[in-house]
Design an enzyme around this catalytic site. Structure first.
Site, PDB file in Angstrom:
ATOM      1  N   LYS A  63       0.774  -1.328  -0.070  1.00 36.43           N
ATOM      2  CA  LYS A  63       0.019   0.006   0.070  1.00 36.43           C
ATOM      3  C   LYS A  63       0.898   1.076   0.003  1.00 36.43           C
ATOM      4  O   LYS A  63       0.411   2.233  -0.783  1.00 36.43           O
ATOM      5  CB  LYS A  63      -0.909  -0.032   1.208  1.00 36.43           C
ATOM      6  CG  LYS A  63      -1.758   1.285   1.437  1.00 36.43           C
ATOM      7  CD  LYS A  63      -2.608   1.493   2.588  1.00 36.43           C
ATOM      8  CE  LYS A  63      -1.884   1.569   3.883  1.00 36.43           C
ATOM      9  NZ  LYS A  63      -1.737   3.006   4.164  1.00 36.43           N
ATOM     10  N   ASN A  64       1.863   1.302   0.898  1.00 39.36           N
ATOM     11  CA  ASN A  64       2.696   2.588   0.831  1.00 39.36           C
ATOM     12  C   ASN A  64       3.505   2.822   0.136  1.00 39.36           C
ATOM     13  O   ASN A  64       4.492   3.778  -0.103  1.00 39.36           O
ATOM     14  CB  ASN A  64       3.388   2.535   2.521  1.00 39.36           C
ATOM     15  CG  ASN A  64       2.342   2.602   3.427  1.00 39.36           C
ATOM     16  OD1 ASN A  64       1.086   2.883   3.119  1.00 39.36           O
ATOM     17  ND2 ASN A  64       2.679   2.146   4.835  1.00 39.36           N
TER      18      ASN A  64
ATOM     19  N   CYS B  38      -5.885  12.261  11.740  1.00 35.18           N
ATOM     20  CA  CYS B  38      -6.287  11.000  11.598  1.00 35.18           C
ATOM     21  C   CYS B  38      -6.398  10.406  12.821  1.00 35.18           C
ATOM     22  O   CYS B  38      -5.965  10.878  14.010  1.00 35.18           O
ATOM     23  CB  CYS B  38      -5.911  10.059  10.631  1.00 35.18           C
ATOM     24  SG  CYS B  38      -4.096   9.644  10.802  1.00 35.18           S
TER      25      CYS B  38
ATOM     26  N   ARG C 256      -1.368  15.010  11.946  1.00 39.11           N
ATOM     27  CA  ARG C 256      -0.544  14.595  10.685  1.00 39.11           C
ATOM     28  C   ARG C 256       0.009  15.876  10.056  1.00 39.11           C
ATOM     29  O   ARG C 256      -0.472  16.049   8.948  1.00 39.11           O
ATOM     30  CB  ARG C 256      -1.207  13.630   9.717  1.00 39.11           C
ATOM     31  CG  ARG C 256      -1.895  12.301  10.447  1.00 39.11           C
ATOM     32  CD  ARG C 256      -0.909  11.089  10.883  1.00 39.11           C
ATOM     33  NE  ARG C 256       0.014  10.851  10.172  1.00 39.11           N
ATOM     34  CZ  ARG C 256      -0.389   9.512   9.276  1.00 39.11           C
ATOM     35  NH1 ARG C 256      -1.599   9.264   9.594  1.00 39.11           N
ATOM     36  NH2 ARG C 256       0.162   9.187   8.389  1.00 39.11           N
TER      37      ARG C 256
ATOM     38  N   ASP D 199       3.969   0.708  12.060  1.00 40.78           N
ATOM     39  CA  ASP D 199       2.708   0.070  11.610  1.00 40.78           C
ATOM     40  C   ASP D 199       2.540  -1.266  11.909  1.00 40.78           C
ATOM     41  O   ASP D 199       1.570  -1.886  12.115  1.00 40.78           O
ATOM     42  CB  ASP D 199       2.697  -0.051  10.034  1.00 40.78           C
ATOM     43  CG  ASP D 199       2.899   1.478   9.661  1.00 40.78           C
ATOM     44  OD1 ASP D 199       3.073   1.369   8.225  1.00 40.78           O
ATOM     45  OD2 ASP D 199       2.467   2.566  10.380  1.00 40.78           O
TER      46      ASP D 199
ATOM     47  N   ARG E  65      -8.707  -0.175   3.892  1.00 44.93           N
ATOM     48  CA  ARG E  65      -8.025   0.778   3.478  1.00 44.93           C
ATOM     49  C   ARG E  65      -6.625   0.174   3.066  1.00 44.93           C
ATOM     50  O   ARG E  65      -5.740   0.495   2.194  1.00 44.93           O
ATOM     51  CB  ARG E  65      -7.811   1.858   4.566  1.00 44.93           C
ATOM     52  CG  ARG E  65      -8.728   2.819   4.615  1.00 44.93           C
ATOM     53  CD  ARG E  65      -8.321   4.105   5.430  1.00 44.93           C
ATOM     54  NE  ARG E  65      -7.072   4.385   5.241  1.00 44.93           N
ATOM     55  CZ  ARG E  65      -5.909   4.569   6.007  1.00 44.93           C
ATOM     56  NH1 ARG E  65      -6.187   4.659   7.132  1.00 44.93           N
ATOM     57  NH2 ARG E  65      -4.755   5.053   5.551  1.00 44.93           N
TER      58      ARG E  65
END
Ligand code: EPZ
Length: 419
Positions: free
Chosen positions: A22-23, A116, A121, A307, A399
């Protein structure tokens, strides 16, 4: 609003392939804006964050076509350079479009990405770095109006902390800044290397990613489109490894570079798991009763990834012994602690420090995942817990995970999605 229903207590066994990262895919999709023509991105995971990114590309004037895990983006004719506030709110990491739009269009307009679940952020480092390259960035009523164009020149910028997003934004903006741009103190995550490799495939002269100094030779000639396959998602891989560490059993995770998550596998080994690695695969065997380990401090890569903090904590909570976690990256990344306590975990919080006292086993409960990795951590805990759990917050999971429940069922986990 659907939930995962999980019946825990079963060992997991089998193979799983890690999704595309994803990142990594998010900045790479933004980078396709740089080149007039059609870029083709493979191993693109099916995530709601990817869907939002593709919607933004379409709004900007790209033609986007998805065929399974491959996406074609034709950025020949951009029609606008503004990202609507609705989409900025849906995905705050859309700020990564700032650098790409400045490089391609010379202007960009987007609303300030809000905070968030992880806390505020800020993007101050993004903005000061882009201003150092000559961008004029006005901020009023939460809207960022950016102008670059001929005013932008290559230059040297020192990041006071290795921000992943800021590093990526400067790399993308620097592509069209004539001269040499040097980013000192750059983030060193593998996803930055993936972005560098994609930019190189587009003909951009960029080097140093993976280390603290990245150099981009920019010019006014736009790069050409490219075909690229996204790297495997190291945090999705860590999720499956932590799940099997907690339940006991054996798993082989394919499609990810073992050296991208040695900080996590070292902890799992210290907790009692056996880990074997080969190119693009990691095997883990666990008895299911993990031991407490030395303190875990999250840190920028190659340190322990923030994470994976919730994922490892969930795996250790039902084990024995105690482990201290220190979260150094985000202000509030302990949203998984309260729901884990509802499952019987014994976790003491004090500011950024959490001490987990293994209880020898958790029990099922109805819990809510408040952010992407917290929700994934609760799934991990529920698979190892005795009894049934119901986990809400699946919008967060969608997500960042492509088929989390499907993959866990393939390993023998009793997890189903229910309305
Ligand atoms: C990226 O976020 C990831 N997201 C995050 O993954 C990850 O947790 C984070 O990097 C750290 O590794 C994506 O890549 C889309 P940062 P990013 O800028 O770029 C502060 C997940 O779970 N900071 O490296 O936003 C910031 O507040 C997500 O997949 C500033 O102060 O992270 C934080 O404390 C969550 N000013 C620290 O730096 C700035 O201008 C690291 O943030 C920018 C950041």
């Amino acid at each position: 609003m659907s939930v995962y229903r999980v019946t825990g207590g079963r060992k997991l066994n089998g193979q799983v392939t890690a999704q595309g990262a994803k990142n990594s895919v998010l900045p790479i999709l933004a980078a396709t804006l740089l080149a007039p023509g059609c870029s083709v991105i493979s191993n693109c995971p099916n995530l709601s964050d990817v869907a939002v990114t593709l919607e933004i590309l379409t709004l900007l004037g790209c033609r986007v076509e998805r065929m399974g895990d491959t996406v074609a983006i034709d950025a020949s004719a951009l029609s606008r350079a503004e990202i609507p506030p609705r989409l900025m709110r849906e995905m705050r990491s859309s700020v990564i479009f700032l650098g790409a739009l400045l490089a391609r269009s010379g202007t960009a307009e987007l609303s300030y990405p809000g905070g968030c679940e992880l806390g505020p952020r800020p993007i101050n480092l993004h903005l000061s770095a882009l201003r150092a390259l000559g961008a004029e960035i006005g901020e009023d009523q939460g809207c960022l109006r950016c102008r670059g164009g001929t005013a932008m020149r290559g230059g040297t910028f020192r990041l006071p902390l290795p921000s992943v997003g800021a590093t990526e934004n400067v790399m993308l903006a620097a592509v069209s800044c004539p001269g040499t741009t040097t980013i000192v103190g750059a983030a060193q995550e593998p996803e930055i290397v993936d972005l560098q490799n994609f930019l190189r495939a587009m003909g951009v002269r960029v080097s140093g990613a993976g280390g603290p100094v990245i150099t981009v030779e920019g010019n006014r000639t736009l790069p050409h489109p490219a075909r690229y396959t996204v790297m495997g998602d190291r945090i999705a891989a860590a999720t499956y490894l932590c799940a099997v560490g907690a339940t006991g059993g054996q798993v082989e995770v394919q499609g990810v570079e073992p050296e991208h998550l040695t900080a996590v596998t070292d902890c799992l080994q210290a907790a009692g798991c056996r880990v074997h690695t080969a190119p693009k695969r990691i095997s883990l065997t666990s008895s299911g009763r993990l031991k407490g380990i030395a303190p875990v401090r999250t840190a920028p890569y190659p340190g322990f990834p923030t994470d994976a903090q919730a994922l490892l904590m969930a795996a250790l909570a039902g084990g024995t012994g105690s482990t201290t976690f220190v979260e150094t990256i985000f202000d509030s990344r302990y949203r998984h602690v309260e729901p884990l306590r509802r499952m019987g975990a014994d976790i003491r919080l004090s500011g950024r420090t959490a001490v987990v006292y293994g209880t020898g086993g958790l029990h099922g409960a109805a819990v809510h995942g408040g952010d992407l990795r917290a929700a994934a951590a609760l799934v991990t805990a529920a698979l190892a817990a005795q009894g049934e759990s119901r986990i809400s917050g699946l919008e967060h999971i969608r997500r960042g995970y492509d088929g989390l429940d499907r993959n866990l069922r393939a390993l023998g986990g009793d997890i189903t999605e229910e309305p």
